[in-house]
Design a protein around this motif. Sequence first.
Motif, short mmCIF file in Angstrom:
data_model
loop_
_atom_site.label_atom_id
_atom_site.label_comp_id
_atom_site.label_asym_id
_atom_site.label_seq_id
_atom_site.Cartn_x
_atom_site.Cartn_y
_atom_site.Cartn_z
N GLY A 1 -27.36 -67.90 -32.56
CA GLY A 1 -26.90 -69.05 -32.09
C GLY A 1 -27.93 -69.73 -31.04
O GLY A 1 -28.36 -70.97 -31.03
N GLU B 1 -21.09 -68.04 -29.37
CA GLU B 1 -21.93 -68.53 -30.34
C GLU B 1 -22.19 -70.18 -29.95
O GLU B 1 -21.51 -71.26 -30.34
CB GLU B 1 -21.28 -68.59 -31.71
CG GLU B 1 -22.22 -69.31 -32.79
CD GLU B 1 -21.50 -69.02 -33.99
OE1 GLU B 1 -22.11 -69.14 -35.12
OE2 GLU B 1 -20.32 -68.82 -34.35
N GLN C 1 -23.44 -73.61 -30.32
CA GLN C 1 -23.97 -74.54 -31.35
C GLN C 1 -25.13 -75.17 -31.29
O GLN C 1 -25.70 -75.15 -30.17
CB GLN C 1 -22.51 -75.64 -31.52
CG GLN C 1 -21.29 -75.00 -32.08
CD GLN C 1 -21.56 -74.11 -33.18
OE1 GLN C 1 -21.40 -74.69 -34.27
NE2 GLN C 1 -21.24 -72.69 -33.00
N ALA D 1 -26.63 -77.20 -28.22
CA ALA D 1 -25.67 -76.88 -27.14
C ALA D 1 -26.63 -76.97 -25.97
O ALA D 1 -26.32 -77.55 -24.55
CB ALA D 1 -25.09 -75.28 -27.15
N GLY E 1 -12.67 -74.43 -34.35
CA GLY E 1 -12.84 -75.78 -33.73
C GLY E 1 -12.07 -76.18 -32.85
O GLY E 1 -12.32 -77.36 -32.31
N ALA F 1 -19.81 -74.56 -27.70
CA ALA F 1 -19.98 -73.25 -28.02
C ALA F 1 -18.82 -72.63 -28.48
O ALA F 1 -17.54 -73.24 -28.06
CB ALA F 1 -20.06 -72.54 -26.75
N ASN F 2 -18.78 -71.95 -29.52
CA ASN F 2 -17.69 -71.13 -30.00
C ASN F 2 -17.42 -69.85 -29.20
O ASN F 2 -18.30 -68.96 -29.04
CB ASN F 2 -17.87 -70.66 -31.52
CG ASN F 2 -17.66 -72.12 -32.23
OD1 ASN F 2 -18.29 -73.11 -32.21
ND2 ASN F 2 -16.84 -71.97 -33.39
#
Length: 318
Positions: free
Chosen positions: A26, A100, A102, A105, A136, A218-219
């Motif tokens: 990422g 993670e 994106q 980011a 999400g 961000a995940n």
Amino acid sequence: MTSQAVVVAVVVTFNRRELLQTTLEGITGGTQVPDAIVVVDNASTDDTAEFLKDYQGPVPTDVVRLSANVGGAGGFVVGMERAVLDHHADHVWIMDDDTEPQPAALREALDASEAYRQETGEAPAFIASRVVWTDGRDHPMNRMRPRMGATEDARSAAARIGATQIRSASFVSVLIRAEEIKQHGLPIADYFIWNDDLEYTARISREGTALTTNASVANHHTKVFGDAGADPGPRFYYEVRNKLWVYTRSNALAPWEKILFTGASLRNWTRTIAASSNRKVLLGGLYKGLRHSLKAPRSNEQVLDGIYSLRDVREPVR
């Protein structure tokens, strides 16, 4: 925005090699990548060390393998110190190994920082990404609330650049100005896990500006979708001890904030214990946390003694 600022990412990892790989992918797959990555391996016992030994990413990677697990808090202390002193960062982008980022980011966080500086003449202390779960949805564990007591002018200035003023953030994709680290020092390693991010981000934003922007995402790959009220089992000890350290041993919060936060914590702890299927464990953690909070956290040097030779990142007083 064209930026010449040096950005160094800091990732702390422990026994999550596959998630760490996702984190690094990422970071390096973004529309803007950092100038370097510092990975702090907290003495992992899986194949993390072998993975990092062979890792060759598109961004220079500085791997620090510690001889003992000093938790996320201790790992960030080491990584942030190294980013500032060895890599001469202007911004330090920090995250755990279950983060993670994106693609946009970092770019969006840098743009928000610069846009706010141009709007107000003040550079924000940090920019926090919007944190979502794997599907999400906004992650309740990392939900950031608007800053209480912010002036209308301050709220409007943030809104004009697509941001919101906040008081604190989790260490899940937050971009911190190195000048703030030099001024306020490092996180507190003795927290080990949990609330080190609350204490630190509240400490550096007490007299400054902190923002979050939905454009930077961000995940957070946690196992479950839940907030701090979810049953933490034995880790409840760290929740209690560390929150009490924030409220009684730190100047991160103003007195009125400490009263409000303490009340909220007591309510949350009561609900967590009441809903737990193993109240004995949580009550034991509550008692132990209360007892251990009576003694102040050890210094970072004491925590890292024999593990890492810590240097002082603070600017000398002139």
